[in-house]
Write a protein that holds these residues in place. Structure first.
Motif, short mmCIF file in Angstrom:
data_model
loop_
_atom_site.label_atom_id
_atom_site.label_comp_id
_atom_site.label_asym_id
_atom_site.label_seq_id
_atom_site.Cartn_x
_atom_site.Cartn_y
_atom_site.Cartn_z
N ASP A 29 39.97 54.36 31.96
CA ASP A 29 40.81 52.94 32.70
C ASP A 29 40.94 53.51 33.64
O ASP A 29 42.04 53.60 35.11
N TRP A 30 39.34 53.45 34.27
CA TRP A 30 39.91 53.44 35.86
C TRP A 30 39.64 52.61 36.93
O TRP A 30 39.93 52.88 38.38
N LEU A 31 40.22 51.30 36.64
CA LEU A 31 40.55 50.06 37.01
C LEU A 31 42.36 49.37 36.27
O LEU A 31 42.94 48.63 37.19
N ALA A 32 42.90 50.89 36.37
CA ALA A 32 44.40 50.45 35.93
C ALA A 32 44.92 51.05 36.66
O ALA A 32 46.04 50.01 36.86
N ASN A 33 45.00 51.52 38.42
CA ASN A 33 46.16 52.00 39.01
C ASN A 33 45.23 50.95 40.44
O ASN A 33 46.56 51.16 40.79
N LEU A 34 45.14 49.55 40.19
CA LEU A 34 44.34 48.75 40.90
C LEU A 34 45.16 48.04 41.08
O LEU A 34 45.20 46.95 40.51
N PRO A 35 45.73 47.29 42.14
CA PRO A 35 46.88 46.15 42.02
C PRO A 35 45.93 44.96 42.07
O PRO A 35 44.66 44.59 43.20
N PHE A 36 46.48 44.28 41.86
CA PHE A 36 45.95 42.50 41.58
C PHE A 36 46.86 41.52 42.20
O PHE A 36 47.67 40.84 42.66
N SER A 37 46.40 40.27 43.34
CA SER A 37 46.89 40.28 43.55
C SER A 37 47.67 39.00 43.23
O SER A 37 48.40 38.32 43.36
N ASP A 38 46.90 37.97 41.93
CA ASP A 38 47.37 37.62 40.73
C ASP A 38 48.10 38.18 39.16
O ASP A 38 46.69 38.22 37.89
N PRO A 39 48.56 38.76 38.89
CA PRO A 39 48.45 39.59 37.96
C PRO A 39 48.69 38.56 36.77
O PRO A 39 48.81 38.70 35.87
N GLU A 40 49.15 37.46 36.78
CA GLU A 40 49.36 36.44 35.69
C GLU A 40 47.66 36.08 35.46
O GLU A 40 47.54 35.73 34.29
N SER A 41 47.12 36.28 36.35
CA SER A 41 44.99 36.01 35.88
C SER A 41 44.69 37.21 34.51
O SER A 41 43.67 37.30 34.73
N GLY A 42 46.03 38.09 35.11
CA GLY A 42 44.91 39.68 33.72
C GLY A 42 44.46 39.10 32.88
O GLY A 42 45.00 38.64 31.91
N CYS A 43 43.78 39.81 32.03
CA CYS A 43 43.39 40.26 30.84
C CYS A 43 44.71 40.05 30.28
O CYS A 43 45.13 41.23 29.50
N ARG A 44 44.45 39.50 28.72
CA ARG A 44 45.38 39.10 27.65
C ARG A 44 44.69 39.83 26.74
O ARG A 44 45.36 39.71 25.45
N ILE A 45 43.49 40.31 26.48
CA ILE A 45 43.27 41.10 25.69
C ILE A 45 43.20 42.79 25.76
O ILE A 45 42.96 43.26 27.12
N VAL A 46 43.34 43.16 24.26
CA VAL A 46 43.42 44.82 24.43
C VAL A 46 42.65 44.64 23.02
O VAL A 46 42.43 44.55 22.03
#
Length: 448
Positions: A29-46
């Motif tokens: 997961d090379w995107l795991a440590n990248l910060p996002f401006s809107d955490p609520e818009s993150g993917c809810r699928i696992v």
């Protein structure tokens, strides 16, 4: 695939570690440590993996928990629940959904129930312990029904209510009666899935001829068709034993470098399988894309001649005009490999000892002699070494006395070496006389 980042040192955590190194089909997961401006818009699928990564599925996280890679969770199953390990989270799951053409808001995606507790993990361990016995029994039942199929793997749901049987078959198989027997025998809901030989090799796993883990069991998920043309373009010998993998099909790695070879072969001339010279006809043997050479051979010899691409095009153009050149004008191929230095001759005469061989031959002769006379060997072993069992007790006592160490005073009274001027045959009186000082028996000189 052991992981080295476990706190226990090596993979002793049964795969429940953050690196997931002991799980198959791992994804970094090379995107795991990248910060996002809107955490609520993150993917809810696992993405969750089951059975050590041999099967993966997507689940929706409607709970208030935040799961990381390596966490054990309980998810919805068929008429129950199942336990799996989190394999991927975050924005990379959204890219995977797009790759597999799955909509994120699809209602068919099942949900995550909770974080797996000790009871769930113990139930999973008991269920996995049954899979081996169920697989052996299922193969025996299929053989009794004379079905042309091979049971490859059995995966039982964590709660033990459903079992998936993976089988291999060349033709269609009527397993309606088989399902009834399986359901009554194992008391589970039965699901049959047909897989190919490559999927079976991925589930079983192993080491390839390259010395590494099989691609199908470590990272390869899409199986593309492979034919012998891929081997011909790469100048590989058409040997079925060397080109086949553990699944019995052509190796998937034949397609890895095929595009590079096809791009390099575009600069080579076409329709140059044969060219004409004054000596005769030359046949194309192979194309070397690394040196940009074309190797030709003559029918009257076994020697191969490397020609440049420009020379082949020139000869082909002359042949089209009806002209046959005198020579092929082969180039000299210089190898960059260092030459192996032959070891100098060393005279080893007298350096090799044959004592070990003589010792072995002596032991072999003694063994053969003992095999021929086993009774004599048994009698000799019953007596001490150096004694004859046929001798009387007086002789054995004499030998024992001869072999005993003597008293120091007795050793001092022993005669000296005859070489020192003494005769061992002389009597005791003569030996005592020798101990006295020497007397001069010569007559005295007369004075004048």
């Amino acid at each position: 695939m052991g992981c080295g980042s476990c706190g226990s040192g090596g993979c002793k955590n049964n795969g429940a570690c953050s690196s997931g190194g002991c799980n198959r089909m791992n994804v970094y997961d090379w995107l795991a440590n990248l910060p996002f401006s809107d955490p609520e818009s993150g993917c809810r699928i696992v993405e969750v993996s089951f059975n050590n990564g041999s099967r993966k599925d997507y689940f929706r996280n409607n709970t208030n928990y935040f799961f990381e890679k390596g966490d054990w969770i309980a998810v919805e199953g068929v008429s129950g629940f199942d336990v799996g390990m989190v394999n991927l989270t975050g924005e990379l799951v959204r890219l995977q959904l797009k790759k597999h053409e799955i909509k994120e808001n699809d209602q068919d995606i099942k949900k995550i129930l909770r974080r797996a507790n000790d009871a769930d993990l113990s139930k999973l361990k008991e269920t996995k312990a049954r899979e081996k016995d169920v697989l052996i029994r299922s193969r025996a039942i299929a053989k009794q029904l004379n079905l042309d199929m091979k049971m490859a793997e059995v995966e039982i749901q964590a709660d033990g209510r459903k079992a998936t049987f993976f089988y291999i078959a060349d033709d269609r198989v009527d397993f309606r009666e088989l399902i009834k027997i399986y359901a009554g025998e194992f008391k589970v809901k039965v699901e049959m899935k047909q897989i190919g030989a490559r999927q079976e090799a991925g589930k079983v796993g192993g080491i390839g001829s390259c010395g590494r883990e099989l691609c199908c069991s470590s990272w390869l998920t899409d199986f593309k068709s492979v034919n012998t043309n891929a081997a011909r373009y790469q100048n590989l010998s058409i040997n079925q034993a060397k080109l086949s993998g553990q699944c019995g099909r052509l190796k998937c790695c034949l397609n890895y470098e095929l595009d590079t070879y096809l791009d390099a072969l575009q600069h080579f001339p076409d329709n140059c399988e044969t060219i004409e010279i004054a000596r005769g006809r030359a046949f194309l043997v192979k194309k070397d894309i690394f040196r940009n050479l074309m190797w030709f051979g003559m029918s009257d010899s076994t020697k191969q001649y490397p020609l440049t691409i420009e020379r082949v095009r020139k000869i082909k153009s002359l042949n089209m005009q009806g002209i046959k050149p005198e020579e092929l004008e082969a180039v000299e191929v210089v190898s960059n490999k260092p030459k192996e230095v032959e070891p100098e001759f060393v005279d080893v005469v007298g350096h090799i000892s044959l004592r070990s061989l003589e010792k072995n031959s002596r032991k072999r002769r003694e063994k053969e002699r003992n095999d021929r006379n086993p009774n004599q060997h048994r009698r000799d072993n019953n007596h001490p070494q150096g004694q004859n069992p046929n001798r009387g007790p007086q002789q054995r006592r004499d030998n024992n006395q001869q072999g005993r160490p003597q008293h120091p005073q007795q050793r001092n009274q022993q005669p000296r070496n005859p070489q020192q001027g003494q005769n061992p045959n002389r009597g005791p009186q003569q030996r005592r006389d020798n101990n006295q000082p020497r007397q001069d028996n010569r007559p005295p000189k007369q004075e004048s």
